[in-house]
Design a protein around this motif. Structure first.
Motif, PDB file in Angstrom:
ATOM      1  N   LEU A 164       0.923  -0.990   0.063  1.00 15.91           N
ATOM      2  CA  LEU A 164      -0.144   0.072   0.235  1.00 15.91           C
ATOM      3  C   LEU A 164       0.698   1.238   0.110  1.00 15.91           C
ATOM      4  O   LEU A 164       0.377   2.246  -0.572  1.00 15.91           O
ATOM      5  CB  LEU A 164      -0.936  -0.031   1.325  1.00 15.91           C
ATOM      6  CG  LEU A 164      -1.982  -0.860   1.356  1.00 15.91           C
ATOM      7  CD1 LEU A 164      -2.893  -0.777   2.657  1.00 15.91           C
ATOM      8  CD2 LEU A 164      -3.075  -0.932   0.190  1.00 15.91           C
ATOM      9  N   ILE A 165       2.037   1.041   0.638  1.00 18.56           N
ATOM     10  CA  ILE A 165       2.744   2.486   0.825  1.00 18.56           C
ATOM     11  C   ILE A 165       4.201   2.388   0.029  1.00 18.56           C
ATOM     12  O   ILE A 165       4.830   1.635   0.382  1.00 18.56           O
ATOM     13  CB  ILE A 165       2.805   2.895   2.371  1.00 18.56           C
ATOM     14  CG1 ILE A 165       1.549   3.045   2.733  1.00 18.56           C
ATOM     15  CG2 ILE A 165       3.785   4.100   2.562  1.00 18.56           C
ATOM     16  CD1 ILE A 165       1.490   3.057   4.534  1.00 18.56           C
ATOM     17  N   MET A 166       4.659   3.223  -0.461  1.00 17.41           N
ATOM     18  CA  MET A 166       5.928   3.228  -1.215  1.00 17.41           C
ATOM     19  C   MET A 166       6.635   4.796  -0.993  1.00 17.41           C
ATOM     20  O   MET A 166       5.903   5.919  -1.025  1.00 17.41           O
ATOM     21  CB  MET A 166       5.933   3.312  -2.545  1.00 17.41           C
ATOM     22  CG  MET A 166       7.180   3.307  -3.546  1.00 17.41           C
ATOM     23  SD  MET A 166       7.215   3.077  -5.175  1.00 17.41           S
ATOM     24  CE  MET A 166       6.283   1.283  -5.130  1.00 17.41           C
ATOM     25  N   ASN A 167       7.825   4.508  -0.348  1.00 16.40           N
ATOM     26  CA  ASN A 167       8.467   5.816   0.337  1.00 16.40           C
ATOM     27  C   ASN A 167       7.602   6.778   1.245  1.00 16.40           C
ATOM     28  O   ASN A 167       7.494   7.843   1.270  1.00 16.40           O
ATOM     29  CB  ASN A 167       8.869   6.671  -1.002  1.00 16.40           C
ATOM     30  CG  ASN A 167       9.740   5.970  -1.856  1.00 16.40           C
ATOM     31  OD1 ASN A 167      10.791   5.378  -1.505  1.00 16.40           O
ATOM     32  ND2 ASN A 167       9.629   6.302  -3.307  1.00 16.40           N
ATOM     33  N   ASN A 168       7.051   5.836   1.902  1.00 20.04           N
ATOM     34  CA  ASN A 168       6.017   6.569   3.176  1.00 20.04           C
ATOM     35  C   ASN A 168       4.940   7.355   2.598  1.00 20.04           C
ATOM     36  O   ASN A 168       4.372   8.165   3.510  1.00 20.04           O
ATOM     37  CB  ASN A 168       7.102   7.388   4.108  1.00 20.04           C
ATOM     38  CG  ASN A 168       6.336   7.668   5.455  1.00 20.04           C
ATOM     39  OD1 ASN A 168       5.470   6.999   5.862  1.00 20.04           O
ATOM     40  ND2 ASN A 168       6.575   8.936   6.254  1.00 20.04           N
ATOM     41  N   LYS A 179      -0.107   4.852  -2.334  1.00 23.09           N
ATOM     42  CA  LYS A 179      -0.162   4.946  -3.793  1.00 23.09           C
ATOM     43  C   LYS A 179      -1.658   5.438  -3.855  1.00 23.09           C
ATOM     44  O   LYS A 179      -2.729   4.549  -3.982  1.00 23.09           O
ATOM     45  CB  LYS A 179       0.265   3.635  -4.232  1.00 23.09           C
ATOM     46  CG  LYS A 179       1.708   3.123  -4.037  1.00 23.09           C
ATOM     47  CD  LYS A 179       1.780   2.062  -4.481  1.00 23.09           C
ATOM     48  CE  LYS A 179       1.752   1.807  -6.105  1.00 23.09           C
ATOM     49  NZ  LYS A 179       2.339   0.459  -6.412  1.00 23.09           N
ATOM     50  N   LEU A 180      -1.763   6.738  -4.488  1.00 24.95           N
ATOM     51  CA  LEU A 180      -3.214   7.177  -4.771  1.00 24.95           C
ATOM     52  C   LEU A 180      -3.358   7.709  -6.214  1.00 24.95           C
ATOM     53  O   LEU A 180      -2.319   8.089  -6.896  1.00 24.95           O
ATOM     54  CB  LEU A 180      -3.321   8.521  -3.840  1.00 24.95           C
ATOM     55  CG  LEU A 180      -3.178   8.092  -2.419  1.00 24.95           C
ATOM     56  CD1 LEU A 180      -3.513   9.595  -1.730  1.00 24.95           C
ATOM     57  CD2 LEU A 180      -4.394   7.368  -1.868  1.00 24.95           C
ATOM     58  N   TYR A 193      -7.271  11.810  -8.265  1.00 25.17           N
ATOM     59  CA  TYR A 193      -8.388  12.349  -7.423  1.00 25.17           C
ATOM     60  C   TYR A 193      -7.881  12.190  -5.931  1.00 25.17           C
ATOM     61  O   TYR A 193      -8.206  13.291  -5.292  1.00 25.17           O
ATOM     62  CB  TYR A 193      -9.615  11.510  -7.905  1.00 25.17           C
ATOM     63  CG  TYR A 193     -10.407  11.549  -6.711  1.00 25.17           C
ATOM     64  CD1 TYR A 193     -11.095  12.798  -6.329  1.00 25.17           C
ATOM     65  CD2 TYR A 193     -10.973  10.343  -6.077  1.00 25.17           C
ATOM     66  CE1 TYR A 193     -12.360  12.745  -5.278  1.00 25.17           C
ATOM     67  CE2 TYR A 193     -12.000  10.292  -5.053  1.00 25.17           C
ATOM     68  CZ  TYR A 193     -12.531  11.668  -4.582  1.00 25.17           C
ATOM     69  OH  TYR A 193     -13.448  11.473  -3.732  1.00 25.17           O
ATOM     70  N   LYS A 194      -7.657  11.213  -5.604  1.00 32.61           N
ATOM     71  CA  LYS A 194      -7.176  10.936  -4.045  1.00 32.61           C
ATOM     72  C   LYS A 194      -6.082  11.896  -3.481  1.00 32.61           C
ATOM     73  O   LYS A 194      -5.889  12.447  -2.386  1.00 32.61           O
ATOM     74  CB  LYS A 194      -6.993   9.647  -3.840  1.00 32.61           C
ATOM     75  CG  LYS A 194      -8.682   8.944  -3.781  1.00 32.61           C
ATOM     76  CD  LYS A 194      -8.464   7.744  -3.070  1.00 32.61           C
ATOM     77  CE  LYS A 194      -9.882   6.984  -3.254  1.00 32.61           C
ATOM     78  NZ  LYS A 194      -9.997   5.689  -2.852  1.00 32.61           N
ATOM     79  N   GLN A 195      -4.792  12.081  -4.585  1.00 28.91           N
ATOM     80  CA  GLN A 195      -3.631  12.849  -4.215  1.00 28.91           C
ATOM     81  C   GLN A 195      -4.449  14.434  -4.058  1.00 28.91           C
ATOM     82  O   GLN A 195      -3.814  15.024  -2.790  1.00 28.91           O
ATOM     83  CB  GLN A 195      -3.050  12.939  -5.454  1.00 28.91           C
ATOM     84  CG  GLN A 195      -1.983  11.516  -5.851  1.00 28.91           C
ATOM     85  CD  GLN A 195      -1.311  11.499  -6.892  1.00 28.91           C
ATOM     86  OE1 GLN A 195      -1.093  12.608  -7.437  1.00 28.91           O
ATOM     87  NE2 GLN A 195      -0.694  10.604  -7.431  1.00 28.91           N
TER      88      GLN A 195
END
Length: 291
Positions: A9-13, A16-17, A20-22
């Motif tokens: 789910l997470i890359m470089n803390n 990954k969105l 839209y969600k970013q």
């Protein structure tokens, strides 16, 4: 301890969105410093917690936890044998939530940066799953509810709170003005969301959840004209079908004209007490059947 599969789910803390969600995460991080100034948020989250059937020792997932209104209240009810996991896509909101937990010295709660539509917990992990005020922001509501139901233990509950179509007077007026100019921003997805009791019941059924209760409540109050005018800022909120935001294609003169029309509409609603804000909401409770 319950943990998210962070490697997927997470890359470089960072979560990954999609775009839209970013944009949504950025907006809520910007709001995080003064988010708790709103009494409305604490009021409706308390009603959701009160609405559910919380027991000492429960394991609880709070999706789109924000600054932790639901998660913190639940943590204080379930005791040391219980556990709360709060997730959100906004690092700014989680920072505020963690500060409050530290001040309260709560040990039975953790927060994770994660997207509620793309999480991976073991099946049958939680007694309760909450989502307060953010369910209308989910891009695929039916699929999301089905996903969440897999994380529930048999007999566990999902509790949702969301705004009804006429919930915020300022939003209703804003959408009317935008539509007059051929723009549909779908603010909070009010024109494309579950805005009736029957639609919520259908969603619960699709997710193989028993319908315990779907109720509408009114948390109306009078707002000042200036506070209601602040709803204009919602024109910058993203939605899945409006990336990039249509307003980016308009001139500053066109945008100022729409803003002026919005404020003129609001001024027609002013009373000696202020502008009435309907505050109509849904409270939804579904239960995973016991095998």
């Amino acid at each position: 301890m319950l943990t998210i599969k962070l490697q997927s789910l997470i890359m470089n803390n960072q979560v990954k969105l999609d775009r839209y969600k970013q944009e949504l995460a950025k907006i809520y991080s910007q709001r995080s410093q003064n988010y708790d100034e709103s009494k409305w948020h604490s009021q409706i989250t308390h009603r959701l917690v009160e609405f559910a059937q919380i027991q000492p020792g429960d394991k609880v997932l709070d999706i789109a936890t924000g600054t932790g209104h639901v998660a913190i209240e639940v943590a204080q009810l379930i005791g040391d044998d219980g556990r709360v996991v709060g997730i959100d896509i906004s690092s700014g909101m989680l920072e505020q939530a963690r500060k409050k937990v530290a001040q309260l010295n709560l040990k039975n709660i953790e927060f994770q940066l994660a997207d509620g539509e793309n999480i991976d917990f073991p099946a049958n992990s939680f007694d309760l799953i909450f989502c307060a005020n953010a369910f209308p922001l989910m891009a695929d509501k039916a699929a999301t509810l089905r996903l969440w139901s897999t994380f529930l233990k048999p007999g566990g509950y999902i509790g949702l709170h969301s705004i009804a179509e006429t919930g915020f007077t300022g939003i209703v007026v804003l959408e009317k003005v935008l539509e007059n100019h051929g723009i549909n921003l779908d603010v909070f997805h009010l024109s494309n969301t579950v805005n009736t009791i029957e639609k919520y019941q259908d969603l619960l059924t699709q997710a193989d959840l028993e319908i315990i209760s779907v109720e509408m409540e009114n948390h109306g109050s009078y707002l000042s004209l200036e506070d209601t005018k602040k709803r204009w800022n919602l024109v910058y909120y993203p939605s899945p079908g409006n990336i990039p935001n249509p307003l980016t294609q308009l001139s500053s003169e066109e945008i100022e004209q729409m803003k002026a029309e919005f404020e003129e509409e609001l001024e027609q609603l002013i009373t000696p007490e202020g502008i009435w804000n309907n505050g109509t909401t849904f409270l939804v409770l579904g239960r995973k059947p016991v095998d």
